[in-house]
Design an enzyme around this catalytic site. Structure first.
Site, PDB file in Angstrom:
ATOM      1  N   SER A   1       0.789  -1.220   0.000  1.00 59.15           N
ATOM      2  CA  SER A   1       0.000   0.000   0.000  1.00 59.15           C
ATOM      3  C   SER A   1       0.829   1.281   0.000  1.00 59.15           C
ATOM      4  O   SER A   1       0.353   2.312  -0.441  1.00 59.15           O
ATOM      5  CB  SER A   1      -0.974   0.001   1.175  1.00 59.15           C
ATOM      6  OG  SER A   1      -0.304  -0.260   2.380  1.00 59.15           O
TER       7      SER A   1
ATOM      8  N   HIS B   1      -5.462  -3.276  -2.820  1.00 60.26           N
ATOM      9  CA  HIS B   1      -5.138  -2.347  -3.912  1.00 60.26           C
ATOM     10  C   HIS B   1      -5.095  -3.022  -5.279  1.00 60.26           C
ATOM     11  O   HIS B   1      -4.784  -2.375  -6.274  1.00 60.26           O
ATOM     12  CB  HIS B   1      -3.804  -1.651  -3.640  1.00 60.26           C
ATOM     13  CG  HIS B   1      -3.836  -0.811  -2.401  1.00 60.26           C
ATOM     14  ND1 HIS B   1      -4.343   0.465  -2.377  1.00 60.26           N
ATOM     15  CD2 HIS B   1      -3.471  -1.093  -1.128  1.00 60.26           C
ATOM     16  CE1 HIS B   1      -4.267   0.943  -1.150  1.00 60.26           C
ATOM     17  NE2 HIS B   1      -3.740   0.019  -0.375  1.00 60.26           N
TER      18      HIS B   1
ATOM     19  N   LYS C   1     -11.777   0.905  -1.890  1.00 65.08           N
ATOM     20  CA  LYS C   1     -10.755   1.528  -2.745  1.00 65.08           C
ATOM     21  C   LYS C   1     -11.262   1.545  -4.185  1.00 65.08           C
ATOM     22  O   LYS C   1     -12.134   2.334  -4.485  1.00 65.08           O
ATOM     23  CB  LYS C   1      -9.435   0.812  -2.509  1.00 65.08           C
ATOM     24  CG  LYS C   1      -8.940   1.196  -1.106  1.00 65.08           C
ATOM     25  CD  LYS C   1      -7.809   0.417  -0.544  1.00 65.08           C
ATOM     26  CE  LYS C   1      -7.485   0.998   0.838  1.00 65.08           C
ATOM     27  NZ  LYS C   1      -6.814   0.058   1.721  1.00 65.08           N
TER      28      LYS C   1
HETATM   29  C1  LIG Z   1      -6.775  -0.053   3.166  1.00 63.48           C
HETATM   30  C2  LIG Z   1      -6.171  -1.371   3.482  1.00 63.48           C
HETATM   31  C3  LIG Z   1      -6.741  -2.212   4.432  1.00 63.48           C
HETATM   32  C4  LIG Z   1      -7.870  -1.768   5.320  1.00 63.48           C
HETATM   33  O1  LIG Z   1      -9.074  -1.755   4.640  1.00 63.48           O
HETATM   34  P1  LIG Z   1     -10.252  -0.817   5.199  1.00 63.48           P
HETATM   35  O2  LIG Z   1     -11.467  -1.344   4.529  1.00 63.48           O
HETATM   36  O3  LIG Z   1      -9.890   0.561   4.813  1.00 63.48           O
HETATM   37  O4  LIG Z   1     -10.283  -1.024   6.682  1.00 63.48           O
HETATM   38  C5  LIG Z   1      -6.198  -3.456   4.598  1.00 63.48           C
HETATM   39  N1  LIG Z   1      -5.121  -3.857   3.881  1.00 63.48           N
HETATM   40  C6  LIG Z   1      -4.534  -3.063   2.972  1.00 63.48           C
HETATM   41  C7  LIG Z   1      -3.353  -3.556   2.210  1.00 63.48           C
HETATM   42  C8  LIG Z   1      -5.035  -1.790   2.762  1.00 63.48           C
HETATM   43  O5  LIG Z   1      -4.440  -0.985   1.889  1.00 63.48           O
END
Ligand SMILES: *Cc1c(COP(=O)(O)O)cnc(C)c1O
Length: 402
Positions: free
Chosen positions: A199, A227, A259
């Site tokens: 990320s 992602h 996302k």
């Molecule tokens: C954003 C993210 C999460 C958390 O997800 P949310 O739904 O925002 O709690 C978990 N793992 C990765 C790699 C992320 O980028």
């Protein structure tokens, strides 16, 4: 009072009032330290929908820091799906999934996610953070070992710690280090866990190597594709589609809906035994209210758009290419990433903050990422691209960076 305390002990306060004061002073000191280190986190309040242009403090800014990679967060079809579900089911789900909160919209979304990922079943979680805490805790306990990439998302590391299993962090994307640790391990149950796309760096994990190692060492492999889902692979199924790995190779796939899918929430997809285990044992699934049904309806609309509007992925890829070519010509220090996450390494915390501020003053929104989110000395501008950026947007960013 104070004098009395001092007489008894200098370090140990003697009344509840003093203990509270000590707590406040400790907190104030650590806030002050954070500020001095240029690591103080603040929030911006946005007065517009998420998109490549956002309104903050009455100013229109060009945004390069959203994870809404496909521009779906304000897509008319998501909004319509949400409105319709609100009219039918109201606002809140009213209870946990295992009580009376598992509504038809949740069920339909789980079926759509199983179909989308090509896996037997999927289970909806309220957030990705909660999914990661729940899964690792449900699969492992004392006496087991979880092997995690050093750069894994905080929720995966927290999940490993909370599970009570032994947590081993291997060097970033380093299959040799992982193999040494697997070979040396005596644990009966082993789980290898990695981000699909990292990320803060944007690089993709060596997924085929991880799968081969997990198979050779009788470990399960879990990939967090927060992602990758919607973005990678010919059909937007994510990093596992791009790597050609199935449920057998990667028994646990976690993805998020907040996302590229432009909504909120997360899911885990896998076989019957995995999903039933999670329903029985994942504490962050059992002991929480089910998400609003309208959110599930919007996520299902987003899944349909991943298929219907493939041009968004093409457009995103073209934007990534344009940005990287331009940045290379400017001699900027790009990281090895083909994903929409294109960080520019700065190094120094204060420098990263100053550069982000200068961009802000020129109408461009980019977040500086500092330790402890990234390792010491690797503060960066985390630039993220969207399918909705136009050529002139990217050129303007490049011009400002130059
Ligand atoms: C954003 C993210 C999460 C958390 O997800 P949310 O739904 O925002 O709690 C978990 N793992 C990765 C790699 C992320 O980028």
């Amino acid at each position: 009072m104070i004098a009395h305390c001092l007489r008894v002990s200098v370090s140990m306060p003697c009344s509840e009032h003093d203990r509270k004061r000590v707590m406040r002073e400790d907190l104030q000191r650590s806030l002050r330290q954070r500020r001095e280190q240029h690591r103080y986190r603040t929030r911006l309040t946005v007065d517009s929908p998420q998109g490549v242009e956002v309104v903050i403090d009455g100013r229109r800014l060009l945004s390069f820091c959203s994870n809404d990679y496909l521009g779906l967060a304000r897509h008319p079809q998501l909004r319509q799906a949400m409105h319709a579900a609100i009219d039918r089911y109201g606002a809140g789900s009213g209870a946990a999934h295992l009580v009376s909160g598992h509504l038809r919209e949740h069920q339909l979304l789980e079926e759509a996610l199983a179909e989308f990922t090509g896996r037997p079943r999927a289970l909806l979680f309220s957030t990705g953070y909660m999914a990661n805490l729940g899964v690792i805790g449900a699969l492992l306990g004392r006496g087991d070992t979880v092997f995690e990439d050093r750069y894994n998302h905080a929720s995966l590391l927290d999940g490993g710690l909370l599970s009570g299993a032994r947590l081993q962090r291997y060097a970033h994307a380093d299959s040799d280090d992982l193999e040494r640790r697997l070979t040396a391990s005596r644990a009966r149950r082993r789980l290898v866990v990695s981000d699909g796309v990292f990320s803060m760096d944007g690089d993709v994990a060596p997924l085929r190597e991880l799968a081969a190692l997990a198979a050779r060492h009788d470990a399960w492999l879990m990939i967090d594709d927060a992602h990758g889902i919607g973005v990678l692979g010919a059909r937007g199924r994510g990093s596992l589609e791009a790597a050609g790995l199935d449920t057998d190779a990667v028994p646990v796939l976690m993805g998020t809906l907040g996302k590229a899918l432009g909504c909120f929430g997360a899911f885990v997809a896998g076989d019957e035994v995995l999903i039933e285990t999670l329903i029985q044992q994942a504490r962050s699934y059992v002991y929480t209210t089910a998400p609003p049904p309208a959110v599930a309806a919007a996520a299902r609309a987003a899944l349909r758009l991943i298929d219907a509007e493939a041009w968004r992925r093409d457009r995103l890829r073209a934007n990534i290419r344009r940005f990287r070519n331009g940045a290379r010509q400017l001699g900027l220090s790009l990281m090895p990433s083909d994903s929409p996450i294109q960080p520019l390494l700065v190094g120094d915390d204060a420098d990263a903050v100053a550069r982000a501020r200068a961009l802000y003053e020129n109408g461009i929104l980019v977040t500086p990422i500092r330790p402890p989110t990234v390792p010491e000395g690797t503060a960066r501008l985390r630039i993220t691209l969207s399918a909705e950026h136009r050529d002139e947007h990217i050129d303007r960013l490049l011009e400002m960076l130059g």
